[in-house]
Design a protein around this motif. Structure first.
Motif, mmCIF file in Angstrom:
data_model
loop_
_atom_site.group_PDB
_atom_site.id
_atom_site.type_symbol
_atom_site.label_atom_id
_atom_site.label_comp_id
_atom_site.label_asym_id
_atom_site.label_seq_id
_atom_site.Cartn_x
_atom_site.Cartn_y
_atom_site.Cartn_z
ATOM 1 N N VAL A 156 0.844 -1.194 0.000
ATOM 2 C CA VAL A 156 0.000 0.000 0.000
ATOM 3 C C VAL A 156 0.877 1.242 0.000
ATOM 4 O O VAL A 156 1.845 1.343 0.765
ATOM 5 N N ALA A 204 -2.201 6.975 0.951
ATOM 6 C CA ALA A 204 -3.274 6.562 1.844
ATOM 7 C C ALA A 204 -3.551 7.604 2.920
ATOM 8 O O ALA A 204 -4.710 7.862 3.265
ATOM 9 N N ARG A 251 -7.408 9.041 2.604
ATOM 10 C CA ARG A 251 -8.226 8.039 3.263
ATOM 11 C C ARG A 251 -9.697 8.472 3.296
ATOM 12 O O ARG A 251 -10.012 9.645 3.450
ATOM 13 N N THR A 291 -7.875 -3.307 4.920
ATOM 14 C CA THR A 291 -8.074 -3.339 3.476
ATOM 15 C C THR A 291 -9.075 -4.427 3.113
ATOM 16 O O THR A 291 -9.462 -5.257 3.944
ATOM 17 N N ASP A 292 -9.493 -4.429 1.861
ATOM 18 C CA ASP A 292 -10.503 -5.385 1.421
ATOM 19 C C ASP A 292 -10.024 -6.832 1.493
ATOM 20 O O ASP A 292 -10.833 -7.758 1.614
ATOM 21 N N SER A 325 -3.870 -5.070 7.000
ATOM 22 C CA SER A 325 -4.045 -3.774 7.633
ATOM 23 C C SER A 325 -2.736 -3.008 7.638
ATOM 24 O O SER A 325 -1.664 -3.570 7.438
ATOM 25 N N ARG A 343 -9.730 3.169 4.062
ATOM 26 C CA ARG A 343 -8.689 3.159 3.045
ATOM 27 C C ARG A 343 -8.910 4.262 2.008
ATOM 28 O O ARG A 343 -10.016 4.767 1.826
ATOM 29 N N GLU A 382 -8.648 3.616 -5.040
ATOM 30 C CA GLU A 382 -7.824 3.443 -6.229
ATOM 31 C C GLU A 382 -8.200 4.525 -7.240
ATOM 32 O O GLU A 382 -9.284 5.120 -7.179
#
Length: 407
Positions: free
Chosen positions: A64, A69, A73, A351-352, A356, A375, A378
């Protein structure tokens, strides 16, 4: 507002963000932390900050992009070509549904796109129009590009004031210091403008520059410069007026910062606690005036005293006093500081895929709680979903893609 949007102080507020890099996007992230639906409109090739490799926390991390981020976020991302009439019309549809336009585009670029403050406010009078820039929106350098290293650190005199005079070159700043300070001011300005709108029904134009942010941070020095005072630059330890507001080296080459501004209140107790009650009776140091007159001698005594114990030992000694002091910590120590942990100053993002990572949380808390961190999106992740919210069907969306208006 999307179904996964967190409730908070800005719940129900929609922000359209035309910004890149750090300064203005961080202001959007702060609003998103507290519930705003922040839709960042990115170029078709994305925010260039997405490609920055730095300190092992950007694209050089292998996971990431933490820099991206932190600044984005909790937002949604739409990729849109604003150089096309269709792209601009979509932007205006978004603005009609929004409360805030947040932008880092320079005045000239905004005018060329037809979305300068006057034009947007005429079409969308309800909108708060918030601009973050390097040098302000007026004057000969209003259109000059500005990053925090140039507009904040260099031109705002922060680098000059923090550099020891004997150095050949100014020291370098830490990453995005001005950006994140300016972002707090910009988020505050937006909150104030939204409050004013509840009284007037109309939006305002909010401006924050990195140059002004630096000046605000250096207010004490500016006061001296404006009013005939002494603007002091320090090399190593500062000039001693009150030895009890100094930094002292410990036996293991660490440092303790004393901040006993009310020296007479703490001097006797400190001397007893530190095992030197004789210093309290020394006529050279009996009160603030005496310690100031004999500052060099007092510092010498305290230097010798602090050199007798390690930092850990001094922490145990000074912890028994109800007085302002702190160890000089490394950034690694800050992360594990019990106060940081107890107050949830670092948050975790899931995250999905179930992994983490940790981020600094916004320094503002409501009712003793920080906001949950989510998060960053994209590039263009929510383009189709946002267009469908505006009433577009798949046929229209497909035609926009074929025309190069969206990816």
């Amino acid at each position: 507002m999307s179904a996964d949007q967190t409730s908070g102080a800005f719940e129900g507020i929609r922000v359209i963000e035309l910004a890149q890099w750090v300064f203005v996007p961080v202001a959007g992230a702060l609003l998103a932390d507290w519930g705003a639906d922040v839709i960042r409109v990115e170029r078709l090739d994305g925010d260039p900050y997405r490609g920055l490799a730095t300190q092992g926390i950007g694209t050089d991390r292998g996971g990431v992009n933490l820099s991206m981020a932190l600044a984005n976020r909790g937002k949604r991302s739409v990729a849109l070509d604003l150089r096309t009439p269709q792209g601009l019309e979509i932007l205006h549809e978004l603005l009609a549904s929004a409360d805030v336009l947040l932008t880092s585009l320079r005045p000239g670029a905004l005018e060329r796109l037809g979305i300068g403050a006057d034009a947007v406010r005429e079409r969308h009078p309800h909108l708060v129009y918030a601009r973050g820039n390097g040098f302000g929106v007026r004057g000969p350098d209003a259109d000059q590009p500005g990053y925090d290293s140039s507009a904040f650190w260099a031109r705002g005199a922060v680098g000059h004031m923090l550099t020891p005079p004997e150095r050949d070159y100014p020291i370098s700043q830490r990453g995005a210091m001005g950006d994140r300070n300016g972002a707090m001011a910009l988020a505050f300005g937006i909150a104030a403008a939204l409050l004013e709108r509840t009284r007037t029904g109309e939006g305002s134009v909010v401006d924050v520059s990195l140059l002004a942010t630096a000046m605000w941070m250096l207010s004490s020095d500016l006061l001296a410069a404006l009013n005939g005072g002494e603007v002091m630059r320090f090399s190593g330890r500062s000039a001693v007026v009150n030895p009890l507001t100094g930094t002292y080296r410990t036996k293991d080459d660490r440092h303790v910062q004393l901040m006993f501004l009310q020296g007479d209140r703490y001097w006797n107790e400190f001397c007893r606690t530190a095992g030197r009650p004789d210093l309290a009776d020394d006529p050279r140091f009996t009160d603030m005036a005496a310690r100031r007159a004999n500052a060099a001698a007092c510092v010498d005594e305290l230097d010798a005293l602090f050199a007798t114990r390690t930092l850990a030992e001094w922490k145990n000694v000074l912890a028994t006093m109800d007085a302002p002091w702190s160890p000089i910590q490394s950034i690694e120590e800050v992360v594990d500081d019990p106060q940081v942990i107890a107050n949830s100053y670092i948050g975790e993002v899931m995250t999905d895929d179930g992994t983490s990572y940790r981020l600094p949380s916004v320094p503002v808390q409501f009712d003793g709680q920080p906001p949950p961190l989510r998060r960053a999106p994209e590039h263009g992740e929510h383009t189709e979903a946002v267009l469908m919210e505006l009433g577009y069907d798949w046929d229209r969306i497909g035609k926009l893609a074929d025309a190069g208006v969206i990816p």
